[in-house]
Design an enzyme around this catalytic site. Structure first.
Site, PDB file in Angstrom:
ATOM      1  N   PRO A  16      17.110 -38.742  66.350  1.00  0.00           N
ATOM      2  CA  PRO A  16      17.890 -37.884  67.243  1.00  0.00           C
ATOM      3  C   PRO A  16      17.059 -37.025  68.182  1.00  0.00           C
ATOM      4  O   PRO A  16      16.008 -36.507  67.799  1.00  0.00           O
ATOM      5  CB  PRO A  16      18.686 -37.001  66.273  1.00  0.00           C
ATOM      6  CG  PRO A  16      17.993 -37.120  64.959  1.00  0.00           C
ATOM      7  CD  PRO A  16      17.349 -38.462  64.928  1.00  0.00           C
ATOM      8  N   ASN A  17      17.579 -36.904  69.389  1.00  0.00           N
ATOM      9  CA  ASN A  17      17.042 -36.079  70.472  1.00  0.00           C
ATOM     10  C   ASN A  17      15.805 -36.669  71.145  1.00  0.00           C
ATOM     11  O   ASN A  17      15.359 -36.148  72.160  1.00  0.00           O
ATOM     12  CB  ASN A  17      16.754 -34.634  69.999  1.00  0.00           C
ATOM     13  CG  ASN A  17      18.028 -33.923  69.612  1.00  0.00           C
ATOM     14  OD1 ASN A  17      18.972 -33.876  70.396  1.00  0.00           O
ATOM     15  ND2 ASN A  17      18.083 -33.398  68.391  1.00  0.00           N
ATOM     16  N   ARG A  24      12.685 -32.145  78.416  1.00  0.00           N
ATOM     17  CA  ARG A  24      12.693 -30.779  77.862  1.00  0.00           C
ATOM     18  C   ARG A  24      11.463 -30.622  76.973  1.00  0.00           C
ATOM     19  O   ARG A  24      10.895 -31.606  76.514  1.00  0.00           O
ATOM     20  CB  ARG A  24      13.942 -30.535  76.990  1.00  0.00           C
ATOM     21  CG  ARG A  24      15.250 -30.705  77.683  1.00  0.00           C
ATOM     22  CD  ARG A  24      15.742 -29.386  78.292  1.00  0.00           C
ATOM     23  NE  ARG A  24      16.822 -29.654  79.244  1.00  0.00           N
ATOM     24  CZ  ARG A  24      18.093 -29.862  78.905  1.00  0.00           C
ATOM     25  NH1 ARG A  24      18.442 -29.791  77.638  1.00  0.00           N
ATOM     26  NH2 ARG A  24      19.003 -30.124  79.810  1.00  0.00           N
ATOM     27  N   TYR A  29       6.278 -31.880  73.316  1.00  0.00           N
ATOM     28  CA  TYR A  29       6.458 -33.332  73.250  1.00  0.00           C
ATOM     29  C   TYR A  29       5.908 -34.108  74.447  1.00  0.00           C
ATOM     30  O   TYR A  29       5.970 -35.340  74.469  1.00  0.00           O
ATOM     31  CB  TYR A  29       7.952 -33.647  73.062  1.00  0.00           C
ATOM     32  CG  TYR A  29       8.521 -33.065  71.788  1.00  0.00           C
ATOM     33  CD1 TYR A  29       8.045 -33.463  70.543  1.00  0.00           C
ATOM     34  CD2 TYR A  29       9.519 -32.092  71.824  1.00  0.00           C
ATOM     35  CE1 TYR A  29       8.555 -32.919  69.366  1.00  0.00           C
ATOM     36  CE2 TYR A  29      10.039 -31.543  70.658  1.00  0.00           C
ATOM     37  CZ  TYR A  29       9.547 -31.956  69.431  1.00  0.00           C
ATOM     38  OH  TYR A  29      10.041 -31.419  68.272  1.00  0.00           O
ATOM     39  N   ASN A  80      10.119 -43.092  64.113  1.00  0.00           N
ATOM     40  CA  ASN A  80      10.056 -41.633  64.234  1.00  0.00           C
ATOM     41  C   ASN A  80      11.472 -41.144  63.913  1.00  0.00           C
ATOM     42  O   ASN A  80      12.349 -41.173  64.774  1.00  0.00           O
ATOM     43  CB  ASN A  80       9.641 -41.208  65.641  1.00  0.00           C
ATOM     44  CG  ASN A  80       9.531 -39.693  65.745  1.00  0.00           C
ATOM     45  OD1 ASN A  80       9.997 -38.967  64.869  1.00  0.00           O
ATOM     46  ND2 ASN A  80       8.921 -39.219  66.818  1.00  0.00           N
ATOM     47  N   ALA A  83      14.369 -35.275  63.442  1.00  0.00           N
ATOM     48  CA  ALA A  83      14.806 -34.261  62.462  1.00  0.00           C
ATOM     49  C   ALA A  83      15.248 -34.877  61.141  1.00  0.00           C
ATOM     50  O   ALA A  83      15.159 -34.235  60.084  1.00  0.00           O
ATOM     51  CB  ALA A  83      15.923 -33.416  63.058  1.00  0.00           C
ATOM     52  N   HIS A  86      13.206 -34.827  57.787  1.00  0.00           N
ATOM     53  CA  HIS A  86      13.179 -33.709  56.839  1.00  0.00           C
ATOM     54  C   HIS A  86      14.475 -33.573  56.044  1.00  0.00           C
ATOM     55  O   HIS A  86      14.607 -32.650  55.252  1.00  0.00           O
ATOM     56  CB  HIS A  86      12.912 -32.407  57.618  1.00  0.00           C
ATOM     57  CG  HIS A  86      11.883 -32.574  58.692  1.00  0.00           C
ATOM     58  ND1 HIS A  86      10.575 -32.905  58.413  1.00  0.00           N
ATOM     59  CD2 HIS A  86      11.967 -32.509  60.056  1.00  0.00           C
ATOM     60  CE1 HIS A  86       9.906 -33.004  59.559  1.00  0.00           C
ATOM     61  NE2 HIS A  86      10.728 -32.780  60.566  1.00  0.00           N
ATOM     62  N   GLU A 104       5.338 -44.419  59.926  1.00  0.00           N
ATOM     63  CA  GLU A 104       6.073 -43.220  60.359  1.00  0.00           C
ATOM     64  C   GLU A 104       5.241 -42.530  61.436  1.00  0.00           C
ATOM     65  O   GLU A 104       4.046 -42.279  61.230  1.00  0.00           O
ATOM     66  CB  GLU A 104       6.265 -42.300  59.155  1.00  0.00           C
ATOM     67  CG  GLU A 104       6.989 -41.009  59.474  1.00  0.00           C
ATOM     68  CD  GLU A 104       7.092 -40.082  58.244  1.00  0.00           C
ATOM     69  OE1 GLU A 104       6.757 -40.508  57.121  1.00  0.00           O
ATOM     70  OE2 GLU A 104       7.483 -38.920  58.447  1.00  0.00           O
ATOM     71  N   HIS A 106       5.009 -39.282  64.263  1.00  0.00           N
ATOM     72  CA  HIS A 106       5.491 -38.018  64.827  1.00  0.00           C
ATOM     73  C   HIS A 106       4.609 -37.634  65.999  1.00  0.00           C
ATOM     74  O   HIS A 106       3.370 -37.657  65.879  1.00  0.00           O
ATOM     75  CB  HIS A 106       5.504 -36.902  63.784  1.00  0.00           C
ATOM     76  CG  HIS A 106       6.450 -37.196  62.675  1.00  0.00           C
ATOM     77  ND1 HIS A 106       7.812 -37.089  62.842  1.00  0.00           N
ATOM     78  CD2 HIS A 106       6.245 -37.665  61.425  1.00  0.00           C
ATOM     79  CE1 HIS A 106       8.401 -37.466  61.731  1.00  0.00           C
ATOM     80  NE2 HIS A 106       7.471 -37.830  60.845  1.00  0.00           N
ATOM     81  N   ARG A 113       3.529 -27.003  62.138  1.00  0.00           N
ATOM     82  CA  ARG A 113       4.757 -26.390  62.649  1.00  0.00           C
ATOM     83  C   ARG A 113       5.483 -25.632  61.521  1.00  0.00           C
ATOM     84  O   ARG A 113       4.886 -25.300  60.510  1.00  0.00           O
ATOM     85  CB  ARG A 113       5.615 -27.474  63.308  1.00  0.00           C
ATOM     86  CG  ARG A 113       4.882 -28.132  64.506  1.00  0.00           C
ATOM     87  CD  ARG A 113       5.747 -29.108  65.250  1.00  0.00           C
ATOM     88  NE  ARG A 113       6.864 -28.435  65.884  1.00  0.00           N
ATOM     89  CZ  ARG A 113       7.890 -29.087  66.459  1.00  0.00           C
ATOM     90  NH1 ARG A 113       7.916 -30.418  66.453  1.00  0.00           N
ATOM     91  NH2 ARG A 113       8.872 -28.417  67.017  1.00  0.00           N
TER      92      ARG A 113
HETATM   93  O1  CA2 Z   1       7.003 -34.633  66.389  1.00  0.00           O
HETATM   94  C1  CA2 Z   1       7.909 -35.460  66.252  1.00  0.00           C
HETATM   95  O2  CA2 Z   1       7.851 -36.607  66.709  1.00  0.00           O
HETATM   96  C2  CA2 Z   1       9.213 -35.036  65.562  1.00  0.00           C
HETATM   97  O3  CA2 Z   1       9.684 -36.163  64.814  1.00  0.00           O
HETATM   98  C3  CA2 Z   1      10.194 -34.679  66.653  1.00  0.00           C
HETATM   99  C4  CA2 Z   1      11.518 -34.148  66.124  1.00  0.00           C
HETATM  100  C5  CA2 Z   1      11.296 -33.022  65.122  1.00  0.00           C
HETATM  101  O4  CA2 Z   1      12.530 -32.632  64.550  1.00  0.00           O
HETATM  102  C6  CA2 Z   1      10.346 -33.435  64.021  1.00  0.00           C
HETATM  103  O5  CA2 Z   1      10.144 -32.322  63.161  1.00  0.00           O
HETATM  104  C7  CA2 Z   1       9.015 -33.882  64.596  1.00  0.00           C
HETATM  105  C8  CA2 Z   1      12.375 -33.602  67.273  1.00  0.00           C
HETATM  106  C9  CA2 Z   1      12.646 -34.580  68.355  1.00  0.00           C
HETATM  107  C10 CA2 Z   1      13.288 -33.836  69.480  1.00  0.00           C
HETATM  108  O6  CA2 Z   1      12.798 -34.365  70.676  1.00  0.00           O
HETATM  109  C11 CA2 Z   1      12.981 -33.635  71.807  1.00  0.00           C
HETATM  110  C12 CA2 Z   1      12.356 -34.108  72.936  1.00  0.00           C
HETATM  111  C13 CA2 Z   1      12.463 -33.405  74.100  1.00  0.00           C
HETATM  112  C14 CA2 Z   1      13.228 -32.271  74.157  1.00  0.00           C
HETATM  113  C15 CA2 Z   1      13.868 -31.804  73.027  1.00  0.00           C
HETATM  114  C16 CA2 Z   1      13.755 -32.504  71.845  1.00  0.00           C
END
Ligand code: CA2
Length: 151
Positions: A16-17, A24, A29, A80, A83, A86, A104, A106, A113
Site C-alpha cells: 500500500p501507498n 510525496r 522515498y 515490498n 505498511a 509490520h 523482502e 524496503h 525509523r
Molecule cells: O521503506 C519502505 O520501502 C517501506 O516498506 C515503505 C512503507 C512503510 O510503511 C514501511 O515501514 C517501509 C510505506 C510506503 C509508503 O510509500 C509512500 C510513497 C510516497 C509517498 C507516501 C508514501
C-alpha cells in the site's frame, strides 16, 4: 541443438501507498515513481534470463489473492509489503504457500525509523532482506534472485 529453456518467472509485489512513490515524501522515498521501478525491472529481467511481472495493491486481500494465484507458477518473489510488513500475518502465511525464494525489499532503512517499523512479519519467511538502499534495492534484489533461481 538444445532448446533454450523458458525464462523463469519472478513476481514483484508492491504494498500500500507505494503507488505514491515520486509524488510525496521524496526525502524518505526519493523521486523515482513506481512506473519507473517496474519499467527498469522489466528491462533488467530479460538481461538476467528472467521474466518479471509486477503488481501493486493498497488492499491486503488483493495481495493474498495474487500470491495464491501464483502458487506453482513462479520461480521467486520480490516483495515490498510496505505498511503490511509490520501487521500482516495473512500475507506472511500466503508467502509460505509459494515455497520459492522470497526477497523482502524496503526503500528506507526500517531499523533507523520508528520502533513499530523494526519488526517484519515477513523477515523469517524471506530468503533475504534488502533495506535502506533506496529504489536500487529492487534492482539488487532482482540480481540476487537470478543467482538464487539460476537461469
Ligand atoms: O521503506 C519502505 O520501502 C517501506 O516498506 C515503505 C512503507 C512503510 O510503511 C514501511 O515501514 C517501509 C510505506 C510506503 C509508503 O510509500 C509512500 C510513497 C510516497 C509517498 C507516501 C508514501
Amino acid at each position: 541443438m538444445a532448446k533454450a529453456s523458458a525464462p523463469k518467472h519472478i513476481l514483484v509485489i508492491h504494498g500500500p501507498n507505494l503507488n505514491m512513490l515520486g509524488r510525496r515524501e521524496p526525502d524518505t522515498y526519493g523521486h523515482t515513481t513506481l512506473a519507473d521501478i517496474d519499467g527498469e525491472l522489466k528491462k533488467l529481467g530479460p538481461q538476467l534470463g528472467l521474466k518479471v511481472s509486477t503488481f501493486q495493491s493498497n488492499h491486503e486481500g488483493a495481495i493474498v489473492d495474487t500470491i495464491q494465484k501464483a502458487v506453482g507458477n513462479l520461480a521467486g518473489v520480490i516483495i515490498n509489503p510496505a505498511a503490511y510488513t509490520h501487521t500482516s500475518i495473512a500475507i506472511r502465511d500466503a508467502l509460505i504457500l509459494l515455497a520459492v525464494p522470497i526477497i523482502e525489499v524496503h526503500i528506507s532503512n526500517i531499523h533507523r525509523r520508528e520502533p513499530f517499523r523494526h519488526h517484519s512479519y515477513m523477515a523469517d519467511v524471506a530468503t533475504g532482506q534488502i533495506v535502506g538502499l533506496g529504489v536500487n534495492g529492487y534492482y539488487l534484489a532482482l540480481r540476487a534472485m537470478a543467482e538464487l533461481v539460476g537461469r
